[in-house]
Design a protein around this motif. Structure first.
Motif, PDB file in Angstrom:
ATOM      1  N   SER A 175       3.797  -5.416  48.744  1.00 30.42           N
ATOM      2  CA  SER A 175       4.554  -4.387  48.023  1.00 30.42           C
ATOM      3  C   SER A 175       4.780  -4.701  46.557  1.00 30.42           C
ATOM      4  O   SER A 175       4.914  -3.791  45.743  1.00 30.42           O
ATOM      5  CB  SER A 175       5.918  -4.185  48.701  1.00 30.42           C
ATOM      6  N   TRP A 176       4.792  -5.984  46.197  1.00 30.73           N
ATOM      7  CA  TRP A 176       5.162  -6.356  44.834  1.00 30.73           C
ATOM      8  C   TRP A 176       4.027  -6.928  43.997  1.00 30.73           C
ATOM      9  O   TRP A 176       4.185  -7.144  42.809  1.00 30.73           O
ATOM     10  CB  TRP A 176       6.314  -7.374  44.869  1.00 30.73           C
ATOM     11  N   THR A 177       2.911  -7.240  44.572  1.00 29.38           N
ATOM     12  CA  THR A 177       1.833  -7.878  43.802  1.00 29.38           C
ATOM     13  C   THR A 177       0.590  -6.999  43.781  1.00 29.38           C
ATOM     14  O   THR A 177       0.331  -6.232  44.709  1.00 29.38           O
ATOM     15  CB  THR A 177       1.466  -9.258  44.382  1.00 29.38           C
ATOM     16  N   ALA A 178      -0.192  -7.162  42.721  1.00 33.71           N
ATOM     17  CA  ALA A 178      -1.425  -6.383  42.586  1.00 33.71           C
ATOM     18  C   ALA A 178      -2.418  -6.762  43.681  1.00 33.71           C
ATOM     19  O   ALA A 178      -3.119  -5.903  44.222  1.00 33.71           O
ATOM     20  CB  ALA A 178      -2.040  -6.620  41.202  1.00 33.71           C
ATOM     21  N   TRP A 179      -2.483  -8.059  44.034  1.00 33.34           N
ATOM     22  CA  TRP A 179      -3.427  -8.465  45.066  1.00 33.34           C
ATOM     23  C   TRP A 179      -3.063  -7.864  46.418  1.00 33.34           C
ATOM     24  O   TRP A 179      -3.924  -7.400  47.157  1.00 33.34           O
ATOM     25  CB  TRP A 179      -3.488  -9.990  45.178  1.00 33.34           C
ATOM     26  N   GLY A 180      -1.759  -7.870  46.754  1.00 32.98           N
ATOM     27  CA  GLY A 180      -1.344  -7.306  48.034  1.00 32.98           C
ATOM     28  C   GLY A 180      -1.650  -5.823  48.130  1.00 32.98           C
ATOM     29  O   GLY A 180      -2.123  -5.330  49.173  1.00 32.98           O
ATOM     30  N   GLN A 181      -1.389  -5.086  47.058  1.00 30.25           N
ATOM     31  CA  GLN A 181      -1.684  -3.649  47.075  1.00 30.25           C
ATOM     32  C   GLN A 181      -3.196  -3.415  47.105  1.00 30.25           C
ATOM     33  O   GLN A 181      -3.675  -2.448  47.704  1.00 30.25           O
ATOM     34  CB  GLN A 181      -1.041  -2.994  45.862  1.00 30.25           C
ATOM     35  N   TRP A 182      -3.949  -4.300  46.471  1.00 28.15           N
ATOM     36  CA  TRP A 182      -5.404  -4.221  46.543  1.00 28.15           C
ATOM     37  C   TRP A 182      -5.874  -4.385  47.993  1.00 28.15           C
ATOM     38  O   TRP A 182      -6.734  -3.633  48.462  1.00 28.15           O
ATOM     39  CB  TRP A 182      -5.987  -5.301  45.636  1.00 28.15           C
ATOM     40  N   VAL A 183      -5.305  -5.352  48.706  1.00 28.19           N
ATOM     41  CA  VAL A 183      -5.689  -5.565  50.096  1.00 28.19           C
ATOM     42  C   VAL A 183      -5.348  -4.343  50.932  1.00 28.19           C
ATOM     43  O   VAL A 183      -6.158  -3.848  51.723  1.00 28.19           O
ATOM     44  CB  VAL A 183      -5.010  -6.831  50.659  1.00 28.19           C
ATOM     45  N   ALA A 184      -4.114  -3.831  50.770  1.00 30.32           N
ATOM     46  CA  ALA A 184      -3.661  -2.711  51.596  1.00 30.32           C
ATOM     47  C   ALA A 184      -4.485  -1.452  51.349  1.00 30.32           C
ATOM     48  O   ALA A 184      -4.879  -0.764  52.300  1.00 30.32           O
ATOM     49  CB  ALA A 184      -2.185  -2.446  51.317  1.00 30.32           C
ATOM     50  N   LEU A 185      -4.740  -1.160  50.090  1.00 33.31           N
ATOM     51  CA  LEU A 185      -5.367   0.120  49.768  1.00 33.31           C
ATOM     52  C   LEU A 185      -6.888   0.020  49.627  1.00 33.31           C
ATOM     53  O   LEU A 185      -7.615   0.869  50.147  1.00 33.31           O
ATOM     54  CB  LEU A 185      -4.758   0.666  48.470  1.00 33.31           C
ATOM     55  N   SER A 186      -7.374  -0.999  48.915  1.00 29.26           N
ATOM     56  CA  SER A 186      -8.803  -1.063  48.590  1.00 29.26           C
ATOM     57  C   SER A 186      -9.617  -1.847  49.601  1.00 29.26           C
ATOM     58  O   SER A 186     -10.827  -1.640  49.710  1.00 29.26           O
ATOM     59  CB  SER A 186      -8.995  -1.687  47.194  1.00 29.26           C
ATOM     60  N   ARG A 187      -8.981  -2.773  50.317  1.00 30.05           N
ATOM     61  CA  ARG A 187      -9.714  -3.560  51.303  1.00 30.05           C
ATOM     62  C   ARG A 187      -9.532  -3.039  52.725  1.00 30.05           C
ATOM     63  O   ARG A 187     -10.245  -3.467  53.629  1.00 30.05           O
ATOM     64  CB  ARG A 187      -9.282  -5.027  51.238  1.00 30.05           C
ATOM     65  N   ILE A 188      -8.537  -2.162  52.916  1.00 28.04           N
ATOM     66  CA  ILE A 188      -8.294  -1.640  54.269  1.00 28.04           C
ATOM     67  C   ILE A 188      -8.408  -0.120  54.298  1.00 28.04           C
ATOM     68  O   ILE A 188      -9.266   0.441  54.981  1.00 28.04           O
ATOM     69  CB  ILE A 188      -6.909  -2.101  54.790  1.00 28.04           C
ATOM     70  N   TRP A 189      -7.544   0.567  53.536  1.00 29.90           N
ATOM     71  CA  TRP A 189      -7.472   2.020  53.669  1.00 29.90           C
ATOM     72  C   TRP A 189      -8.707   2.728  53.115  1.00 29.90           C
ATOM     73  O   TRP A 189      -9.298   3.580  53.777  1.00 29.90           O
ATOM     74  CB  TRP A 189      -6.209   2.551  52.998  1.00 29.90           C
ATOM     75  N   LEU A 190      -9.106   2.408  51.888  1.00 33.95           N
ATOM     76  CA  LEU A 190     -10.266   3.098  51.298  1.00 33.95           C
ATOM     77  C   LEU A 190     -11.560   2.834  52.069  1.00 33.95           C
ATOM     78  O   LEU A 190     -12.317   3.781  52.329  1.00 33.95           O
ATOM     79  CB  LEU A 190     -10.413   2.688  49.822  1.00 33.95           C
ATOM     80  N   PRO A 191     -11.873   1.604  52.466  1.00 31.64           N
ATOM     81  CA  PRO A 191     -13.072   1.427  53.311  1.00 31.64           C
ATOM     82  C   PRO A 191     -12.930   2.125  54.668  1.00 31.64           C
ATOM     83  O   PRO A 191     -13.915   2.659  55.201  1.00 31.64           O
ATOM     84  CB  PRO A 191     -13.153  -0.100  53.481  1.00 31.64           C
TER      85      PRO A 191
END
Length: 935
Positions: A863-879
């Motif tokens: 929720s607070w870091t760019a890497w965590g949001q990258w994992v949630a959205l770009s590594r999980i949701w978008l794929p």
């Protein structure tokens, strides 16, 4: 005319292998002999009077073994008043013809005070009376070389405007009163301190045998027009302005650059990093494979640039006239240096070569940069909003983003290294893409640029720049050049050499021969006209090369088909559409810069085209050219992002809570396995919902824009004083966030879990609740404070590539999780060990460590870091929804290797805006037919 080479090596001083003898026959009278010096591979500099009235000219080279070779020479440039001439010589054949190879460029200088000098020529007093060379037959005499050493005296011969060469070792005899023993030395280049300062022109008998007269280089500028100086610039590399000549004698070495060692080290690292970054990009674009495509520029139309008096910084009341600014790609640094204001604008149509020009400018500037010179850095202007940010602050932000210059300036605590470099003039801004600034803001941007006198190079499309100038004013002190279209000759030189050899192994019979023949013989034919219209820019030529030269089995003759391509625009769209699939039908051609190993990944061309289309549409929605990994999920609806982040944070906390309760209840209670399992599931579910909701709300609060990646890394030792100021703010945030969450968890246990009959008696009752709430808040605050204490700014080399910045942020989150586990595990283990024994203390420590690390720590990261949001959205949701591949970074890096994308510091960019716009339009046309789209 033959241009001087630009990249054949460092400028060199007197090279004896390049000194030649000039032998002429005249239409009337006896022939003349003189000396010369080879300036480029096939151009010789000599004195104009040596070849005056010559019927033929021979250039004689002295080989290493002492033998000679005569080669015909042809006058290509001469000026009698200046007494300068240039000869073009025929190419040699055979490996021993040293004169036929490329040679380093020459540096020119002017003399201010007496300096030592040297010249190498063929004077008459070196006449020898035996055979000189078997190749030339039974000669009875020849002239050998003479290395004349003397002193250039600039204050002599002022009225004549020549340079006196004094203190020469004089010939002992002067027997012929009608001929000087120095005869034949005319045309020899005069050198001092590695620079050419003039050419020998005559010997005044009255001066004695120990003196010669030379035409100094700086006097050429007074004798020749700017256009003629420009011709010499193209032919032999002469600077376009006398102010750009080196000055001899050179001043004493300057003292070390001002500023602390940290600042000097930052400049050194930045220069090396920028060079490596753009050299790699130039190689990926095959700029020099097999040869650079010709890119020419000329002075732009009047009305787009400032007064020449302002550009040339002339004295009041003087009008110096225009500078000769025409040139080619390899001349851009020389042209820039000829502009006294150091402000140059380059205009060009879409795909005309502006980006390639900026790359060459940066690399050439860095190639001969001294420690005191500013570092040229490319800034993509499309990301600048001049309404809200000054140019200075925006450049500082870009330097921090792309090169990690976030460390504190030792001289000014409130300023980082990026600000220090900009404020002290150590950055030369190369502002690329003025036309990509929002159209309503271009005039304001030009006003902001006019508020500074910063040296710069700026690129733009002509129409947008002209509109901004019409709305405001010209760019103060800036000269303006415009890129020309490619010609048929350029295509004929380039395309056959960039394709597979013909059947005879030569340039004839290549796949491009029918197309080029049609363009040459039937230019008015509609198909030929379409091709000639489209292939006027380096971008379209590069795409045509990729599609038809680099990929086997494609015939460029189809470009002439007017049934498929009725207009030039149809043909342009075809090249844009065919480029990406072709790029993905061949393996990548570069190596992984991190490992040096060749990586070959194969992506389905259709899927790759779809993913690139989504990325292009993503950039269109954000109205930016920069593809940042931390922004990939920002075009999703906010509600979708909040739900994904909250769900994953709740899931991580709930699962670790459920799993952690099982061993505790099994060991510390007598309720049995069924109770432990049911209680773990219920507590995990409820705690996961509560924590997921809390982290989701935190993300919703901070997610109005993309969370910027951390520019810090963890270091355990050293420089603690600089970190103390960050501890208290982070500790306060952790306390304010952790206390209410702990209270919510206690209320859930008391209000829901206990009424369900799932209390295990291990919560310590009211006393335990009163201790848990503030203890959890203090623990979270301590975790955040400790991490802040240990953070230091990232190293510049770890921030220049997107993957490196991503890796640094991932390591920071992992370290966060370890600190969470350590703080809460130790605290819980010690507290429970004191009251309930070592076994329960050990179990409690493990449980709290796991819950803190994978529940709180991972939730914090999501929720607070760019890497965590990258994992949630770009590594999980978008794929998961098919928008991007699962291996996103690998795909982006591979796209760079294939020439579809490029790396620009910490972000990616499409190779060209025209390609990006085409992919975005194609994606939008298909988007309505695809599932899982957020519109």
């Amino acid at each position: 005319m033959t241009p001087a080479p630009s990249g054949t090596g460092e400028p060199a001083g007197l090279d004896p292998a390049r000194a030649v003898q000039i032998i002429t026959t005249r239409r009337s009278g006896a022939g003349r002999r003189g000396s010369g010096y080879r300036m480029t591979g096939d151009v010789v500099l000599t004195a104009a009077h040596v070849i005056g009235d010559a019927a033929s000219v021979q250039v004689r080279f002295v080989r290493q073994d002492g033998s000679v070779r005569d080669v015909p020479g042809e006058t290509v440039w001469a000026d009698a008043p200046a007494d300068i001439a240039l000869l073009k010589i025929a190419d040699g054949s055979g490996p021993d013809e040293r004169y036929a190879v490329d040679v380093p460029p020459v540096r020119f200088a002017r003399v201010g005070r007496p300096v030592d000098c040297a010249a190498l020529g063929f004077p008459r007093f070196k006449l020898r009376r035996d055979a000189a060379s078997p190749e030339l037959g039974p000669l009875t005499s020849y002239r050998d070389t003479h290395h004349a050493l003397g002193q250039a005296v600039p204050l002599s011969n002022q009225r004549q405007g020549t340079l006196e060469i004094a203190r020469l070792a004089a010939p002992e005899h002067d027997q012929d009163p009608d001929r000087s023993p120095w005869e034949g030395m005319s045309g020899a280049a005069v050198w001092s301190d590695g620079c050419l300062i003039g050419i020998v022109s005559e010997h005044h008998r009255s001066d004695g045998l120990g003196r010669l007269t030379a035409r100094p280089v700086h006097r050429w500028y007074a004798c020749l027009s700017p256009a003629r100086i420009g011709e010499l610039g193209e032919l032999i590399g002469l600077p376009l302005d006398a102010d750009r000549l080196d000055r001899l004698p050179r001043p004493s070495p300057p003292p070390p650059p001002d500023g602390p060692p940290e600042l000097r080290e930052a400049v050194r690292k930045l220069a090396a990093t920028v060079h490596d970054q753009w050299d790699r990009e130039e190689r990926r674009r095959k700029v020099h494979d097999p040869m650079p495509l010709t890119v020419r520029f000329r002075l732009a139309d009047a009305g787009l640039f400032d007064h020449w008096a302002n550009i040339r910084r002339s004295a009041p009341g003087t009008d110096p006239g225009p500078l000769p600014l025409a040139g080619r790609l390899q001349h851009i640094v020389r042209v820039y240096r000829s502009v006294p204001s150091a402000r140059l604008v380059v205009l060009g149509a879409a795909g005309s070569g502006k980006t390639i020009l900026t790359l060459r400018f940066v690399l050439d500037r860095l190639g001969d940069r001294t420690p005191d010179d500013p570092v040229p850095v490319i800034f993509g202007l499309g990301a600048w909003d001049p309404r809200s940010t000054s140019l200075r602050d925006w450049m500082c932000d870009q330097l921090v983003r792309d090169y990690g210059l976030a460390a504190r300036d030792p001289d000014m605590p409130g300023r980082n290294l990026a600000g220090a470099l900009v404020d002290t003039g150590r950055i030369l801004p190369v502002l690329d893409g003025f036309d990509e600034i929002a159209s309503g803001l271009q005039g304001e941007a030009l006003d902001k640029l006019n508020a500074t006198t910063t040296p710069l190079l700026l690129t733009s499309r002509p129409a947008q720049y002209a509109q901004a100038v019409a709305a405001t004013d010209v760019l103060s002190g800036a000269a303006v050049v415009q890129l020309d279209d490619l010609t048929l000759g350029d295509l004929t030189d380039y395309l056959p050499r960039a394709s597979r050899p013909g059947v005879d192994g030569g340039l004839h019979g290549t796949v491009w021969e029918p197309v080029l023949a049609r363009l040459g013989t039937r230019p008015r034919d509609r198909g030929a006209h379409n091709v000639a219209t489209v292939l006027t820019t380096p971008l379209m030529v590069a795409m045509a090369r990729t599609i038809y030269s680099d990929a086997p089995g494609r015939d460029p003759a189809e470009l002439l088909d007017t049934t498929r391509f009725r207009t030039a625009e149809d043909l342009r769209k075809h090249l844009l559409a065919a480029f990406t699939p072709t790029a993905y039908h061949r393996p990548p051609t570069d190596s992984d810069p991190a490992t040096g190993r060749r990586r070959r990944r194969h992506w389905d061309p259709e899927r790759a085209h779809h993913w690139l289309g989504y990325l292009a549409a993503h950039l269109t929605r954000l109205d930016t050219a920069d593809l940042a990994w931390w922004q990939l999920g920002t075009t999703l609806r906010r509600s979708t992002r909040v739900l994904v982040v909250g769900f994953l944070a709740g899931l991580s906390f709930g699962v670790t809570t459920a799993v952690g309760n099982l061993p505790v209840d099994l060991v510390a209670t007598s309720h049995g396995a069924r109770f432990a399992l049911v209680r773990g599931l219920v507590v995990g579910l409820l705690h996961g919902l509560a924590v997921g909701f809390a982290f989701g709300m935190v993300y919703a609060f901070i997610s109005r824009g993309a969370t910027e990646p951390s520019r810090f890394r963890v270091r355990l030792f050293g420089r603690r004083r600089e970190r103390r100021a960050r501890f208290l703010p982070r500790f306060t945030v952790g306390l304010a966030f952790g206390t209410p969450i702990a209270l919510v968890l206690v209320l859930v246990d008391r209000g829901v879990v206990e009424p369900l009959g799932l209390a295990d008696g291990l919560d310590g009752g009211l006393r335990g609740a009163l201790m848990f709430v503030p203890g959890a808040g203090l623990g979270i605050g301590l975790v955040l404070g400790i991490v802040a204490w240990l953070e230091v700014p990232s190293d510049i080399r770890s921030a220049v590539r997107p993957a490196a910045l991503l890796n640094d942020n991932r390591k920071n989150v992992v370290f966060h999780m370890l600190v969470w586990a350590l703080v809460f595990g130790l605290a819980a283990g010690v507290a429970n060990g004191i009251t309930d024994g070592p076994l329960r203390g050990f179990l409690a420590g493990l449980v709290f460590a796991g819950e803190a690390a994978f529940g709180c720590g991972l939730g914090y990261g999501l929720s607070w870091t760019a890497w965590g949001q990258w994992v949630a959205l770009s590594r999980i949701w978008l794929p998961l929804t098919g928008r991007v591949p699962w291996a996103v970074i690998a795909f982006l890096n591979d796209a760079c290797e294939r020439g579809v994308l490029r790396q620009a510091g910490a972000v990616y960019q499409f190779r060209h805006a025209e390609l990006r716009d085409h992919l975005a339009q194609t994606f939008r046309e298909r988007d309505s037919q695809l599932p899982f789209t957020d519109r």
